[in-house]
Design a protein around this motif. Structure first.
Motif, PDB file in Angstrom:
ATOM      1  N   PHE A 223     -19.775  -6.461  53.498  1.00  0.00           N
ATOM      2  CA  PHE A 223     -20.958  -6.079  54.262  1.00  0.00           C
ATOM      3  C   PHE A 223     -21.076  -7.008  55.476  1.00  0.00           C
ATOM      4  CE2 PHE A 223     -25.904  -5.846  53.610  1.00  0.00           C
ATOM      5  CZ  PHE A 223     -26.043  -5.294  54.864  1.00  0.00           C
ATOM      6  N   VAL A 224     -20.833  -6.446  56.676  1.00  0.00           N
ATOM      7  CA  VAL A 224     -20.889  -7.214  57.918  1.00  0.00           C
ATOM      8  C   VAL A 224     -22.237  -6.944  58.581  1.00  0.00           C
ATOM      9  CG1 VAL A 224     -19.702  -7.776  60.070  1.00  0.00           C
ATOM     10  CG2 VAL A 224     -18.396  -6.892  58.124  1.00  0.00           C
ATOM     11  N   THR A 225     -23.104  -7.944  58.593  1.00  0.00           N
ATOM     12  CA  THR A 225     -24.503  -7.740  58.999  1.00  0.00           C
ATOM     13  C   THR A 225     -24.740  -7.842  60.494  1.00  0.00           C
ATOM     14  OG1 THR A 225     -25.021 -10.100  58.832  1.00  0.00           O
ATOM     15  CG2 THR A 225     -25.261  -8.771  56.828  1.00  0.00           C
ATOM     16  N   TYR A 230     -27.989 -11.864  59.928  1.00  0.00           N
ATOM     17  CA  TYR A 230     -27.301 -12.377  58.742  1.00  0.00           C
ATOM     18  C   TYR A 230     -28.222 -13.110  57.757  1.00  0.00           C
ATOM     19  CZ  TYR A 230     -24.262 -15.223  55.836  1.00  0.00           C
ATOM     20  OH  TYR A 230     -23.669 -15.834  54.764  1.00  0.00           O
ATOM     21  N   LYS A 231     -28.957 -14.100  58.205  1.00  0.00           N
ATOM     22  CA  LYS A 231     -29.755 -14.917  57.281  1.00  0.00           C
ATOM     23  C   LYS A 231     -30.774 -14.081  56.518  1.00  0.00           C
ATOM     24  CE  LYS A 231     -29.285 -19.370  59.644  1.00  0.00           C
ATOM     25  NZ  LYS A 231     -30.020 -20.490  60.308  1.00  0.00           N
ATOM     26  N   ASP A 232     -31.516 -13.248  57.227  1.00  0.00           N
ATOM     27  CA  ASP A 232     -32.547 -12.428  56.570  1.00  0.00           C
ATOM     28  C   ASP A 232     -31.918 -11.428  55.612  1.00  0.00           C
ATOM     29  OD1 ASP A 232     -34.497 -13.766  57.961  1.00  0.00           O
ATOM     30  OD2 ASP A 232     -34.765 -12.216  59.481  1.00  0.00           O
ATOM     31  N   THR A 233     -30.805 -10.815  56.024  1.00  0.00           N
ATOM     32  CA  THR A 233     -30.166  -9.804  55.172  1.00  0.00           C
ATOM     33  C   THR A 233     -29.565 -10.434  53.925  1.00  0.00           C
ATOM     34  OG1 THR A 233     -29.645  -8.502  57.152  1.00  0.00           O
ATOM     35  CG2 THR A 233     -28.483  -7.936  55.124  1.00  0.00           C
ATOM     36  N   GLU A 234     -28.916 -11.573  54.098  1.00  0.00           N
ATOM     37  CA  GLU A 234     -28.322 -12.249  52.938  1.00  0.00           C
ATOM     38  C   GLU A 234     -29.394 -12.649  51.929  1.00  0.00           C
ATOM     39  OE1 GLU A 234     -25.106 -15.794  52.128  1.00  0.00           O
ATOM     40  OE2 GLU A 234     -26.846 -16.204  53.394  1.00  0.00           O
ATOM     41  N   ALA A 235     -30.520 -13.155  52.441  1.00  0.00           N
ATOM     42  CA  ALA A 235     -31.609 -13.556  51.544  1.00  0.00           C
ATOM     43  C   ALA A 235     -32.171 -12.352  50.794  1.00  0.00           C
ATOM     44  CB  ALA A 235     -32.709 -14.240  52.355  1.00  0.00           C
ATOM     45  N   ALA A 236     -32.302 -11.217  51.499  1.00  0.00           N
ATOM     46  CA  ALA A 236     -32.871 -10.020  50.872  1.00  0.00           C
ATOM     47  C   ALA A 236     -31.937  -9.430  49.827  1.00  0.00           C
ATOM     48  CB  ALA A 236     -33.180  -8.974  51.947  1.00  0.00           C
ATOM     49  N   ILE A 237     -30.651  -9.405  50.117  1.00  0.00           N
ATOM     50  CA  ILE A 237     -29.714  -8.741  49.208  1.00  0.00           C
ATOM     51  C   ILE A 237     -29.422  -9.585  47.963  1.00  0.00           C
ATOM     52  CG2 ILE A 237     -27.524  -9.625  50.132  1.00  0.00           C
ATOM     53  CD1 ILE A 237     -26.459  -6.752  49.979  1.00  0.00           C
ATOM     54  N   SER A 238     -29.472 -10.894  48.101  1.00  0.00           N
ATOM     55  CA  SER A 238     -29.114 -11.768  46.976  1.00  0.00           C
ATOM     56  C   SER A 238     -30.134 -11.727  45.843  1.00  0.00           C
ATOM     57  CB  SER A 238     -28.948 -13.211  47.470  1.00  0.00           C
ATOM     58  OG  SER A 238     -30.168 -13.698  48.011  1.00  0.00           O
TER      59      SER A 238
END
Length: 369
Positions: A223-225, A230-238
């Motif tokens: 998943f290339v954000t 990146y930071k917000d998406t990684e936090a949401a998906i994890s």
């Protein structure tokens, strides 16, 4: 051969120009290349990294509504033509190749006024404003989709050549793609990309869809954000991955995209022309979510070309949800026969010889003068 390349703003214009330049350098070692762009576009960063000489002009695009800014744009165009003529007289190119974006307008126009052979390359089904304007002055046009030729009916030399990015991606090492992702060779994975800058709507849908991978054993998601998301998406998906966390890799950007594409089982993302050229050259099935924020909605037209051939599924952004996206992923990744059929259809659209066809057209145009 001495060649000026121009085109910019986005990677969709820049990478085809670079692919053409590399083909010329391969076919005629010792050729000299000059890239003319703007300091505002991505080309000012990408081109020098490739070791190609870069010069800039100042120009902006036209607004589609009446605006005083358009008057300033006309003034900048005139100034850009003057600056381009200076650069061209100094470099003395054998041909000038434009790949779209407003920066190539004054450069290609200036070349035509100086009697230098000119070629434009159109990546999309629906031509951009700059290429439509330039088609009245250039010596030749290369198009990526056969449907585009009708838009250049008044140009005497139109060649269906595909997108040169299709040639370069075939040279990528798929094993290196797996290794760079930390995956075993042959691991099936979905590559989701929202374009060079990322796509918020796609990111949000993937955050919802990723946990559903538990329904597809063994399938991974890359998943290339985009760096800004990146930071917000990684936090949401994890928060919700739990048992599938080891099968989801979230990254802001991929620098070895050709290698990763060569290894991918399914592409999910925008319908930019360069990506479509690459995935069809490799025979990768796709789920396309065209960007609605582009000129003439050209990405939807690009996507429909693949959908009509059976190589892709399309989801319009206004219809996009995590559940719908995963349903489409499941239909393809959960059915090897369907994926094989889509892969065959995709490869049938590919033009891996594209860069060579554009090079041959360049040689013909140069010899006519």
């Amino acid at each position: 051969m001495r060649v000026v390349l121009t085109g910019g703003g986005t990677g969709g214009h820049i990478y085809p120009a670079l692919a053409i330049g590399r083909e010329i350098a391969d076919k005629q070692p010792g050729s000299s290349l000059l890239y003319i762009g703007t300091t505002r576009g991505l080309e000012s960063r990408i081109v020098p990294e490739q070791g190609i000489a870069f010069e800039d002009i100042t120009i902006t695009g036209f607004r589609r509504s009446l605006s005083w800014e358009n008057v300033r744009t006309v003034m900048r165009f005139v100034q850009g033509v003057r600056r381009s003529k200076q650069l061209l007289k100094s470099f003395k190119p054998d041909i000038v190749v434009g790949t779209g974006g407003y920066v190539c307008g004054p450069v290609v126009y200036a070349a035509s006024r100086l009697g230098i052979p000119t070629l434009i390359h159109e990546q999309n089904v629906l031509p951009g404003l700059t290429n439509k304007f330039l088609s009245r002055y250039v010596d030749g046009v290369a198009v990526s989709f056969p449907e585009s030729a009708a838009h250049f009916a008044k140009c005497p030399n139109v060649v269906y050549a595909g997108n040169p990015c299709a040639t370069r991606v075939l040279q990528a090492n798929r094993n290196s793609g797996y290794e760079s992702l930390g995956l075993k060779l042959g691991t099936p994975f979905v590559l989701a990309v929202g374009g060079s800058g990322g796509a918020k709507a796609l990111n949000e849908a993937l955050v919802q869809a990723a946990p559903l991978l538990r329904k597809l054993p063994g399938v991974h998601l890359v998943f290339v954000t985009g760096e800004r998301f990146y930071k917000d998406t990684e936090a949401a998906i994890s928060k919700d991955l739990l048992d599938v966390a080891s099968r989801v890799k979230v990254v802001p950007y991929i620098r070895n995209m050709p290698e990763v594409l060569a290894a991918a089982s399914l592409y999910v993302g925008r319908a930019g022309a360069s990506f479509l050229a690459e995935i069809t050259s490799l025979g990768i099935p796709s789920i396309l979510i065209p960007s609605p924020n582009v000129t003439n909605n050209h990405q939807e037209a690009n996507a429909r070309s693949l959908v009509n051939a059976g190589a892709a599924k399309m989801i319009l952004e206004r219809e996009l949800t995590g559940d719908l996206l995963f349903a489409r992923i499941g239909e393809i990744m959960g059915d090897e026969t369907r994926r094989a059929e889509m892969s065959k259809a995709s490869r049938g659209l590919g033009m891996p010889q594209s860069a060579s066809l554009v090079y041959e057209q360049i040689v013909r145009l140069q010899q006519k003068r």
